[in-house]
Design a protein around this motif. Structure first.
Motif, short mmCIF file in Angstrom:
data_model
loop_
_atom_site.label_atom_id
_atom_site.label_comp_id
_atom_site.label_asym_id
_atom_site.label_seq_id
_atom_site.Cartn_x
_atom_site.Cartn_y
_atom_site.Cartn_z
N UNK A 1 67.34 57.04 1.82
CA UNK A 1 66.94 58.36 2.34
C UNK A 1 67.53 59.49 1.50
N UNK A 2 68.77 59.35 1.10
CA UNK A 2 69.43 60.38 0.29
C UNK A 2 68.74 60.54 -1.06
N UNK B 1 64.77 59.32 -13.37
CA UNK B 1 65.39 59.08 -14.68
C UNK B 1 66.76 59.72 -14.79
N UNK B 2 66.92 60.92 -14.24
CA UNK B 2 68.24 61.58 -14.26
C UNK B 2 69.23 60.83 -13.38
N UNK B 3 68.77 60.29 -12.26
CA UNK B 3 69.65 59.48 -11.41
C UNK B 3 70.08 58.21 -12.15
N UNK B 4 69.13 57.57 -12.83
CA UNK B 4 69.46 56.37 -13.61
C UNK B 4 70.48 56.68 -14.70
N UNK C 1 63.03 52.27 -4.70
CA UNK C 1 62.24 53.50 -4.60
C UNK C 1 61.38 53.76 -5.84
N UNK C 2 61.98 53.56 -6.99
CA UNK C 2 61.34 53.95 -8.25
C UNK C 2 61.44 52.82 -9.25
N UNK C 3 60.66 51.75 -9.06
CA UNK C 3 60.72 50.64 -10.02
C UNK C 3 60.29 51.10 -11.42
N UNK D 1 73.41 51.87 -4.59
CA UNK D 1 72.67 52.97 -5.22
C UNK D 1 71.69 52.40 -6.24
N UNK D 2 72.14 51.47 -7.03
CA UNK D 2 71.26 50.84 -8.03
C UNK D 2 70.10 50.11 -7.35
N UNK D 3 70.42 49.39 -6.28
CA UNK D 3 69.40 48.66 -5.52
C UNK D 3 68.37 49.63 -4.91
#
Length: 180
Positions: free
Chosen positions: A139-140, A153-156, A177-179, A170-172
């Protein structure tokens, strides 16, 4: 006009320690919010006052991160009781309503309302790393990307750069969410 002052600033402006102490008594016009930090008006402190007080308390290199940084930049998130702040690895001050995280990788600073904030990707990862509920992490991350504060991409990239401690969920969540 800033209503948050350090006691050192007040003394530098000509007030004696006794005058500052007297002004912060229950009958006085000011309030001591944190050790060495004063609100120079009698009204209850706002969340913004508390954020400014935390930065004054934690020092000039400190940066607000987590929910408060995200909310100040436009994310609709509930705010916790504590304020999450990043400070240099030599920071030693703490307080019950401050979550002080020492870092050797200070973030770029985003300025909002006179506050030093972590950029959205850093703030989101800092917040998500402390979350134990997988649904809350999803959700976050979804809320931050939906608010267009940062991209997946910035989160990755932030996950690549940060400490691996606490990042499994977080990685999971990010993969879910964004494969790629």
């Amino acid at each position: 006009m800033a209503h948050i002052k350090s006691t050192a600033d007040l003394r530098e402006s000509g007030l004696s320690p006794r005058e500052v102490l007297h002004a912060c008594t229950p009958a006085g016009p000011w309030q001591r919010l944190l050790p060495g930090v004063v609100l120079t008006r009698p009204s209850p402190p706002t969340r913004l006052d508390r954020l400014r007080a935390v930065l004054t308390f934690a020092g000039p290199s400190s940066v607000i991160t987590g929910a408060d940084a995200l909310a100040r930049q436009g994310a609709a998130l509930p705010l916790p009781r504590h304020v999450h702040v990043l400070a240099g690895s030599n920071a030693r001050r703490s307080h019950p309503w401050i979550l002080l995280e020492r870092t050797t990788r200070p973030p770029e600073v985003v300025l909002r309302d006179g506050l030093r904030l972590a950029p959205p990707a850093r703030a989101a990862v800092d917040l998500a790393r402390r979350e134990l509920n997988p649904r809350a992490v999803v959700a976050l991350l979804d809320a931050v990307v939906d608010a267009r504060l940062c991209t997946p991409g910035e989160l990755r990239e932030e996950l690549r750069l940060c400490s691996r401690r606490g990042t499994a969920l977080v990685r999971q969540a990010l993969r879910h969410l964004y494969p790629t």
